[in-house]
Structure formats: structure tokens, C-alpha cells
Design an enzyme around this catalytic site. Structure first.
Site, mmCIF file in Angstrom:
data_model
loop_
_atom_site.group_PDB
_atom_site.id
_atom_site.type_symbol
_atom_site.label_atom_id
_atom_site.label_comp_id
_atom_site.label_asym_id
_atom_site.label_seq_id
_atom_site.Cartn_x
_atom_site.Cartn_y
_atom_site.Cartn_z
ATOM 1 N N LYS A 1 -26.336 -23.898 -4.456
ATOM 2 C CA LYS A 1 -26.675 -24.268 -3.074
ATOM 3 C C LYS A 1 -26.258 -25.694 -2.733
ATOM 4 C CE LYS A 1 -29.850 -20.789 -1.712
ATOM 5 N NZ LYS A 1 -30.200 -20.021 -2.926
ATOM 6 N N GLU B 1 -33.954 -23.745 7.053
ATOM 7 C CA GLU B 1 -34.981 -22.774 6.727
ATOM 8 C C GLU B 1 -34.963 -22.607 5.216
ATOM 9 O OE1 GLU B 1 -31.909 -21.931 7.774
ATOM 10 O OE2 GLU B 1 -31.361 -20.970 5.871
ATOM 11 N N SER C 1 -25.251 -18.150 -10.905
ATOM 12 C CA SER C 1 -25.511 -18.958 -9.712
ATOM 13 C C SER C 1 -26.566 -20.042 -9.890
ATOM 14 C CB SER C 1 -25.900 -18.041 -8.553
ATOM 15 O OG SER C 1 -27.008 -17.239 -8.908
HETATM 16 C C1 LIG Z 1 -30.219 -18.660 -3.054
HETATM 17 C C2 LIG Z 1 -29.723 -18.160 -4.352
HETATM 18 C C3 LIG Z 1 -28.924 -16.994 -4.453
HETATM 19 C C4 LIG Z 1 -28.591 -16.118 -3.279
HETATM 20 O O1 LIG Z 1 -27.869 -16.717 -2.275
HETATM 21 P P1 LIG Z 1 -26.343 -16.333 -1.956
HETATM 22 O O2 LIG Z 1 -26.121 -16.952 -0.641
HETATM 23 O O3 LIG Z 1 -26.233 -14.852 -1.951
HETATM 24 O O4 LIG Z 1 -25.519 -16.941 -3.026
HETATM 25 C C5 LIG Z 1 -28.435 -16.631 -5.687
HETATM 26 N N1 LIG Z 1 -28.725 -17.341 -6.795
HETATM 27 C C6 LIG Z 1 -29.492 -18.454 -6.755
HETATM 28 C C7 LIG Z 1 -29.765 -19.179 -8.013
HETATM 29 C C8 LIG Z 1 -30.017 -18.894 -5.538
HETATM 30 O O5 LIG Z 1 -30.780 -20.001 -5.499
#
Ligand SMILES: *Cc1c(COP(=O)(O)O)cnc(C)c1O
Length: 401
Positions: free
Chosen positions: A104, A126, A387
């Protein structure tokens, strides 16, 4: 390797994942469904972004922030023990190793820098579980901006630690008491707050959703994941490009950023959704939060509440570009259950010494399943975006295990 200053400039030959069409369309999806004052504000953001993205000065400043503050480039880790067990060659793009622990930050630093360039003094955001709120508060503190974060009252109760983090970072957290008191309502409330403050505030959306230019802009800010991974795969894999590129999909930003680096290759793109939040796999055409896309709906066309053990996948829709990639057949969207994700998280922890975010564990759960049922033939090469890190999920896991 593509230079950092030319990220994303070339539209791929097949026309996918380049600049969207007129009025911010990706095929039948996208657009700008908002009140008049926000349409104008979005137009300004779009114009400012287009200019900034063509300006090597802006690109350079962002690349530097990503390097010195967020810890980029992130490594590509070959998952050796797990690969042996699965009979495939799995490489992990380590967004969990960025500052604040997920992808993010890539988007938020980009938007915060854009806000400064536009002369804005405040970020409005948000947040659901608080991850995007924390990233926004972090970027605001770094660049001397104010941050106002809207969060559903129920989420505030469930995510007390992230609320505290945001306040430590100097952000104002505003409880949202309408509707289901979760992310969907917080988003509506944040958009409403922006209506009255477009002159001095930038609305910082956390995924590839919302009105144009957000889906496109957020994908461009996240494509650093895919561009880095492309160069790293070229060095790591004999084949240069992996056979499969896999990422989890909530709104779809880490997946879009990853896919963008491989859209012009033969790699098969796979987006993995939560069983209870499968906008791309099971949603129907609708309009929410300023854009036309696929959303989970009941028989009357009301958007329904999503459910996932992973808070970041708890969104009832998917970004418009993913809907388009699905229609084109360029990417495929599959679903994974909570139980499969938890098992995958434990397995990665025990084979590789990495505790992934439950969101990321969804992507891994599909890789494990597909290696088992032959969908990933033995010896296939797989790039998976990890992610985020799992620290935020330990209390959830502690209750289950
Ligand atoms: C917010 C989040 C996601 C999902 O968001 P995308 O916009 O689909 O990438 C995935 N993994 C983590 C660790 C997150 O914090």
C-alpha cells in the site's frame, strides 16, 4: 531492465494495461460516476497525474522516496523448500518487506507527492482494517500533510491497534456510524467529505477502484512491483519470464501492479479472490463508489457485504480494469476459502520462515492447490506477489490454531 524513469510509458502491443480509453474506460468498465463537484475534482487529479507522470522530476522524486523511505527495490525470493515440495519453481515478490509492511505504501507515497504538487495540504482516506489508513498517515507525516481517515465504527473496534498507529502518526480518525459501519460506508463518507474540501484536500484511494483517474493512477503507482519483478525474474529464471504470475485481489491494486509488468508477455495472469469477496469471479455489473465494475449483489441489485478472514479482501467488488482483463481472457480469477488461506499461511511460515498476510496467503493457497491438481504442471515457473506481512493477523490466527 527498464529505467526507473520510464516505468509504464509504453502501452503493451495488445493494448491491455496501457492508458484507459475515453472517460477512463477499460472496455465496458470504469468511468466517473460522481456528483458534479467531484467529477471536476477528479478531472483535476487526472490532469495533474498525467503531467506528473510525464515529468522525470516527479518520477525521480518518487523513486527516491520509495528507495530511501519505503525500502525499494524489494527482493525476489526463490521459495526453495516449498518449491521442492510442490514440484514447481516458485518465486516470491516481497512487498511484505516494505516500510509499513505491505504494497500500500507504493501508491500512497505517489498520491501524497501528487497532493503536494497540486498544492493540497490534507489527505482524506477511507480504511477498512486500517492498513491503507496507516500507510496514508505515514505518507502524510513524511511530507508534512494532514491526514483525515474515515473508518467504520465496527472496524475501529476490531482494529484498535491500527487506529492507535494512525493517531500516533498524527492522523485524525473519524468513526463512521452509517450502514454496516465498515469499509463500504467509510468510503462513501470519505467521498462526501471530499465534496466539501476539494480545494485544499486530496482524496487518497487505497486500491484500483473509484472514479477515473484512480484505477489507472493507482495501477501506475503499483506497477513498480511488476517492473521490478520482471527484471528480477529475467535474472533468476532460466526462462526469463515466469509461466504464471499470481497475486491476491481485493480491490486489485497489488495484482494490477504486478500484472502490468507482464501484460506484454506470454505469462498467464491469475488473480486470487476470497471465496466471500469474489467480485471478479462472481460479481455482476453495477456502479459503486464512482465506477462501473463487477460487484456482489443480491437479487434486487443491492450490493452485498463481503466476508473474508483477510480484511484486505473484504470488498464486495473489484477494480474496473480487472473486470476488463477477465472479459478479454487476459487474466483469470479464481477463489480460495478462508481455511485454505490459513493452511497456506502456516505452510509458508514453516517451509520458508515467512509469515504472510492472510491476503497474500490466498494467492499461495491457489498455487498449492494448482500444483496439487496438475493445473500447474511439474517444473512450471511461478511468480507470486507476497503483498504483505502477517504480523497484523496473528491475533486472528491465534484464535484459530
Ligand atoms: C489491502 C491489502 C490487499 C488487498 O488490496 P489490493 O488492492 O487488492 O491489493 C492485499 N494484501 C495486503 C497485505 C493488503 O494490505
Amino acid at each position: 531492465m527498464r529505467d526507473v524513469l520510464t516505468w509504464g510509458e509504453a502501452a503493451p502491443p495488445d493494448g491491455t494495461m496501457g492508458v484507459p480509453g475515453a472517460r477512463g474506460r477499460f472496455g465496458a468498465y470504469g468511468g466517473r460516476y460522481a456528483p458534479e463537484s467531484l467529477v471536476e475534482a477528479c478531472r483535476e487529479v487526472g490532469e495533474a497525474f498525467r503531467e506528473a507522470w510525464a515529468d522525470p522530476g516527479f518520477r525521480g522524486a518518487l523513486a527516491r522516496l520509495l528507495a530511501v523511505h519505503a525500502g525499494r527495490p524489494t527482493p525476489l525470493t526463490p521459495a526453495l523448500r516449498l518449491s521442492d515440495e510442490l514440484g514447481v519453481r516458485l518465486c516470491l515478490k516481497r512487498e511484505d518487506l516494505t516500510h509499513t509492511g505491505s504494497h500500500k505504501i507504493n501508491n500512497v507515497l505517489g498520491q501524497a507527492l501528487l497532493a503536494v504538487r497540486m498544492g493540497r495540504r490534507r489527505l482524506i482516506a477511507e480504511t477498512g482494517a486500517g492498513q491503507h489508513g496507516v500507510a496514508t498517515a505515514t505518507a502524510a507525516a513524511l511530507l508534512g500533510l494532514e491526514a483525515t481517515v474515515f473508518m467504520g465504527e465496527r472496524d475501529i473496534e476490531r482494529q484498535a491497534l491500527n487506529v492507535f498507529r494512525m493517531r500516533m502518526l498524527g492522523a485524525e480518525v473519524i468513526p463512521v456510524t452509517s450502514g454496516s459501519r465498515t469499509l463500504k460506508d467509510a468510503t462513501s463518507e470519505a467521498m462526501r467529505a471530499w465534496v466539501g474540501a476539494t480545494g485544499d484536500s486530496h482524496y487518497c484511494i487505497g486500491s484500483v477502484v473509484g472514479p477515473d483517474p484512480y484505477p489507472w493512477m493507482v495501477r501506475e503507482f503499483q506497477r513498480v512491483i511488476g517492473d521490478e519483478a520482471r527484471a528480477q525474474c529475467a535474472a533468476e529464471l532460466r526462462t526469463g519470464v515466469p509461466d504464471h504470475v499470481v497475486a491476491c485481489v481485493g480491490g486489485g491494486s497489488n495484482a494490477a501492479g504486478t500484472f502490468a509488468g507482464f501484460a506484454d508477455t506470454a505469462a498467464r495472469l491469475v488473480g486470487v479472490e476470497a471465496e466471500g469477496g469474489a467480485g471478479a469471479a462472481r460479481g455482476r455489473l453495477g456502479v459503486l463508489h464512482g465506477c462501473r465494475s463487477l460487484f456482489l449483489q443480491d437479487g434486487d441489485g443491492q450490493i452485498t457485504q463481503a466476508h473474508s478472514i483477510a480484511p484486505g479482501l473484504d470488498y464486495p467488488g473489484v477494480g474496473p480494469e480487472h473486470a476488463h482483463l477477465r472479459d478479454l481472457g487476459r487474466a483469470r480469477y479464481v477463489t480460495v476459502t478462508d481455511d485454505e488461506a490459513v493452511a497456506a499461511a502456516v505452510r509458508l511460515a514453516r517451509t520458508e520462515g515467512i509469515l504472510p498476510a492472510l491476503e497474500s496467503a490466498h494467492a499461495l493457497a491457489w498455487v498449492i492447490r494448482a500444483a496439487g491438481d496438475g493445473e500447474l504442471p511439474a517444473g512450471s515457473t511461478v511468480l507470486m506477489t507476497l503483498s504483505g506481512r502477517g504480523d497484523k493477523d496473528v491475533s486472528t490466527l491465534k484464535e484459530l490454531l
